[in-house]
Design a protein around this motif. Structure first.
Motif, short mmCIF file in Angstrom:
data_model
loop_
_atom_site.label_atom_id
_atom_site.label_comp_id
_atom_site.label_asym_id
_atom_site.label_seq_id
_atom_site.Cartn_x
_atom_site.Cartn_y
_atom_site.Cartn_z
N ALA A 82 -49.34 -38.00 24.91
CA ALA A 82 -47.96 -37.76 23.32
C ALA A 82 -47.69 -35.66 22.85
O ALA A 82 -46.96 -36.37 22.04
N LEU A 83 -48.21 -35.28 23.96
CA LEU A 83 -48.44 -34.10 22.78
C LEU A 83 -47.16 -33.67 22.41
O LEU A 83 -47.28 -33.27 21.09
N PRO A 84 -46.07 -33.55 23.00
CA PRO A 84 -45.30 -32.37 22.93
C PRO A 84 -44.31 -33.42 21.60
O PRO A 84 -43.45 -32.97 20.74
N SER A 85 -44.73 -35.21 21.60
CA SER A 85 -43.78 -35.81 21.03
C SER A 85 -44.25 -36.05 19.67
O SER A 85 -43.97 -35.99 18.47
N LEU A 86 -46.27 -35.65 19.35
CA LEU A 86 -46.21 -35.70 18.61
C LEU A 86 -46.06 -34.27 17.71
O LEU A 86 -45.64 -34.49 16.47
N LEU A 87 -45.94 -33.70 18.19
CA LEU A 87 -45.17 -32.11 17.59
C LEU A 87 -43.62 -32.09 17.29
O LEU A 87 -43.86 -31.61 15.95
N LEU A 88 -43.37 -33.32 17.28
CA LEU A 88 -41.49 -33.03 17.08
C LEU A 88 -41.19 -34.25 16.06
O LEU A 88 -40.76 -33.12 15.41
N LEU A 89 -42.38 -34.77 16.25
CA LEU A 89 -42.75 -36.22 15.09
C LEU A 89 -43.17 -35.69 13.56
O LEU A 89 -42.23 -35.86 12.87
N ALA A 90 -44.17 -34.49 14.09
CA ALA A 90 -44.47 -34.01 13.05
C ALA A 90 -43.33 -32.74 12.31
O ALA A 90 -43.98 -32.67 10.89
N LYS A 91 -42.91 -32.72 13.00
CA LYS A 91 -42.03 -31.45 12.52
C LYS A 91 -41.46 -32.09 11.91
O LYS A 91 -40.77 -30.62 10.93
N ASP A 92 -40.08 -32.57 11.92
CA ASP A 92 -39.42 -32.75 11.35
C ASP A 92 -39.29 -33.99 10.91
O ASP A 92 -39.06 -35.17 12.10
N PRO A 93 -39.30 -34.86 9.41
CA PRO A 93 -38.58 -36.89 9.89
C PRO A 93 -37.44 -36.86 9.91
O PRO A 93 -37.78 -38.21 10.33
N SER A 94 -36.91 -35.92 10.15
CA SER A 94 -35.08 -36.93 11.37
C SER A 94 -35.08 -37.30 12.51
O SER A 94 -34.17 -37.49 12.62
N ASN A 95 -36.51 -36.59 13.45
CA ASN A 95 -36.12 -36.42 14.61
C ASN A 95 -36.65 -37.57 15.08
O ASN A 95 -37.73 -38.88 14.57
N HIS A 96 -36.04 -38.46 15.90
CA HIS A 96 -36.19 -39.56 16.61
C HIS A 96 -36.52 -39.71 17.97
O HIS A 96 -36.07 -39.06 18.57
N VAL A 97 -37.97 -39.84 17.85
CA VAL A 97 -38.37 -39.86 19.60
C VAL A 97 -38.94 -40.51 20.17
O VAL A 97 -39.85 -41.92 19.56
N ASP A 98 -38.36 -41.13 21.15
CA ASP A 98 -38.91 -42.57 21.85
C ASP A 98 -39.92 -41.67 23.14
O ASP A 98 -40.18 -40.73 23.73
N VAL A 99 -40.64 -42.54 23.26
CA VAL A 99 -41.90 -42.15 24.32
C VAL A 99 -42.19 -43.51 25.91
O VAL A 99 -41.53 -44.83 25.35
N GLN A 100 -42.64 -43.15 26.89
CA GLN A 100 -42.58 -43.80 27.81
C GLN A 100 -43.15 -43.42 29.32
O GLN A 100 -43.89 -42.34 29.08
N ASP A 101 -44.68 -44.24 28.56
CA ASP A 101 -45.59 -44.14 30.13
C ASP A 101 -45.58 -45.37 31.31
O ASP A 101 -45.07 -46.45 30.88
N TYR A 102 -46.27 -45.27 32.28
CA TYR A 102 -46.09 -46.28 33.80
C TYR A 102 -46.90 -47.33 33.31
O TYR A 102 -46.73 -48.54 33.08
N ASN A 103 -48.06 -47.06 32.03
CA ASN A 103 -48.63 -48.35 31.85
C ASN A 103 -48.93 -48.30 30.66
O ASN A 103 -48.88 -47.32 29.60
N ASP A 104 -49.03 -49.32 30.15
CA ASP A 104 -48.36 -50.11 29.30
C ASP A 104 -49.95 -50.36 28.59
O ASP A 104 -50.30 -49.95 26.86
N GLN A 105 -51.44 -50.32 28.77
CA GLN A 105 -52.52 -49.25 28.02
C GLN A 105 -52.66 -48.02 27.95
O GLN A 105 -53.14 -47.79 26.53
N VAL A 106 -51.09 -47.31 28.39
CA VAL A 106 -51.78 -45.92 28.25
C VAL A 106 -50.92 -46.25 26.26
O VAL A 106 -51.65 -45.02 25.43
N ILE A 107 -49.94 -46.60 26.50
CA ILE A 107 -49.29 -46.63 25.26
C ILE A 107 -50.38 -47.42 23.75
O ILE A 107 -49.58 -47.10 23.28
N ARG A 108 -50.68 -48.55 24.62
CA ARG A 108 -51.31 -49.30 23.33
C ARG A 108 -52.38 -48.34 22.83
O ARG A 108 -53.25 -48.47 21.72
#
Length: 377
Positions: free
Chosen positions: A157-183
């Motif tokens: 989730a590197l792009p998400s990390l950048l966008l979350l860190a850049k601006d506190p007002s950004n809301h970023v949802d994430v999706q991956d096929y494997n729940d182990q990857v998310i966890r």
């Protein structure tokens, strides 16, 4: 505007790539190997972030990406393996055990980077995600602030990390096929980059490795009887983690503060696991200002679900989607051409199509590109 990004192997996920193995490095840079599986697709569902089990300490590598003024912290795979061993949930890679499957995923070599219907990538960090991070970081501020974003096939989730860190007002949802990857990867990475106080290692990695080697020499001088006594749980951990493991930074997670930390993540992020086809019904009427995805068009079979997910969730008329990918994925058949051919033929329920522009192309041997999709209304 033309962009030229240059990344060395040091910028990649070296937990997965043996620097001394040409085969593994070549696989990282271009080819993928796909194993077929009779396992049915995992239906999409929302992941309960607040139920995520975390260790008391996270170890991370620092990604200093060119032209990106904010360093990104990425959890090491050795730390993931250590967490599983420490929690006594690992049963020697038993295929019937959930964490045993995770170990199999983590240990995938260049001959098996993907197992269709079981493991669709995510533990490795690929070059195109770095391209996308650098590209997004160079966009005008108004294009990357105050946005609702969705990252498909997020992995680290590197792009998400950048966008979350850049601006506190950004809301970023994430999706991956494997729940182990998310966890084990995505949620810890979000914590490292948005909530936790990260302490960078004082000693260079070489010094740490040298110290580790000295310790290993001392251990080898012990008697064989002592070695036998060391076998068991600790021996298993050593086998799982490997030797000379180092990290660039670490962060503590006091147990009493973890619930609050996870709550803070849920205020800006939702997480989804499973196949793309079920995602639109889960987000319902939510429309995203931006959708980002990298290294997800390697399989022609999966392209229709990806395109449909973008069509149904990207805001009209001014939503934008960025797709970072290799021009050709040798060995699995996907790439930019089949993806663009499908886009050219695809219309949403209103009969609308996407206009596609190439905004970046690498000069490397294995070509990488970033496509920008906008509604052609």
């Amino acid at each position: 505007m033309a962009f030229k990004f240059n990344f060395s192997n040091d910028d990649l996920d070296l937990d997965d790539v043996d620097q001394n193995s040409t085969e593994q490095i070549d696989s990282s840079l271009g080819d993928l190997s796909l194993e077929e599986s009779a396992t049915q697709k995992v239906p999409c569902s929302e992941y309960d972030i607040k139920a995520c089990v975390l260790p008391t300490l996270l170890q991370a590598d620092i990604l200093d990406i060119p032209k990106v003024d904010t360093p990104l912290y990425k959890r090491t795979l050795a730390d993931v393996k250590f967490q599983m061993a420490e929690q006594d949930t690992l049963l020697n890679g038993d295929a019937d055990n959930e964490d045993g499957k995770v170990v199999e995923m983590l240990n995938l070599n260049s001959n098996s980077d993907l197992v269709r219907g079981v493991y669709e990538g995510g533990f490795k960090t690929w070059e195109c995600s770095l391209d996308l991070v650098e590209y997004l970081s160079q966009l005008p501020k108004d294009q990357i602030t105050g946005k609702r974003v969705l990252e498909l096939g997020c992995g680290s989730a590197l792009p998400s990390l950048l966008l979350l860190a850049k601006d506190p007002s950004n809301h970023v949802d994430v999706q991956d096929y494997n729940d182990q990857v998310i966890r084990y990867i995505t949620i810890p990475n979000i914590l490292l980059n948005t909530v936790l106080t990260v302490q960078e290692s004082a000693a260079p990695a070489e010094d740490v490795e040298s110290s580790d080697e000295n310790e290993e020499e001392e251990e080898e001088s012990a008697s064989s009887d002592d070695d036998e006594e060391e076998e068991g749980e600790d021996g298993l951990k050593d086998q799982i983690i490997g030797e000379n493991v180092t990290c660039d930074a670490e962060a503590e997670l006091p147990a009493d503060k973890v619930p609050d930390m996870l709550q803070r993540i849920t205020e800006r992020t939702r997480a989804f696991v499973g196949d793309w086809s079920g995602l639109p019904s889960l987000v319902q009427d939510t429309k995203y200002d931006m959708i980002v995805t990298s290294e997800t068009i390697y399989s022609e079979e999966a392209l229709p679900a990806l395109v449909e997910a973008v069509q149904k969730t990207l805001k009209k008329p001014d939503g934008v989607c960025y797709v970072a990918a290799k021009t050709i994925y040798f060995g699995v058949g996907g790439g930019i051409l089949p993806f663009c051919d499908l886009l050219d033929k695809s219309k949403d329920a209103d009969g609308d199509k996407f206009k596609v522009d190439k905004v970046f192309e690498s000069e490397s041997t294995v070509k990488r590109e970033i496509l920008r999709l906008k509604w052609d209304l």
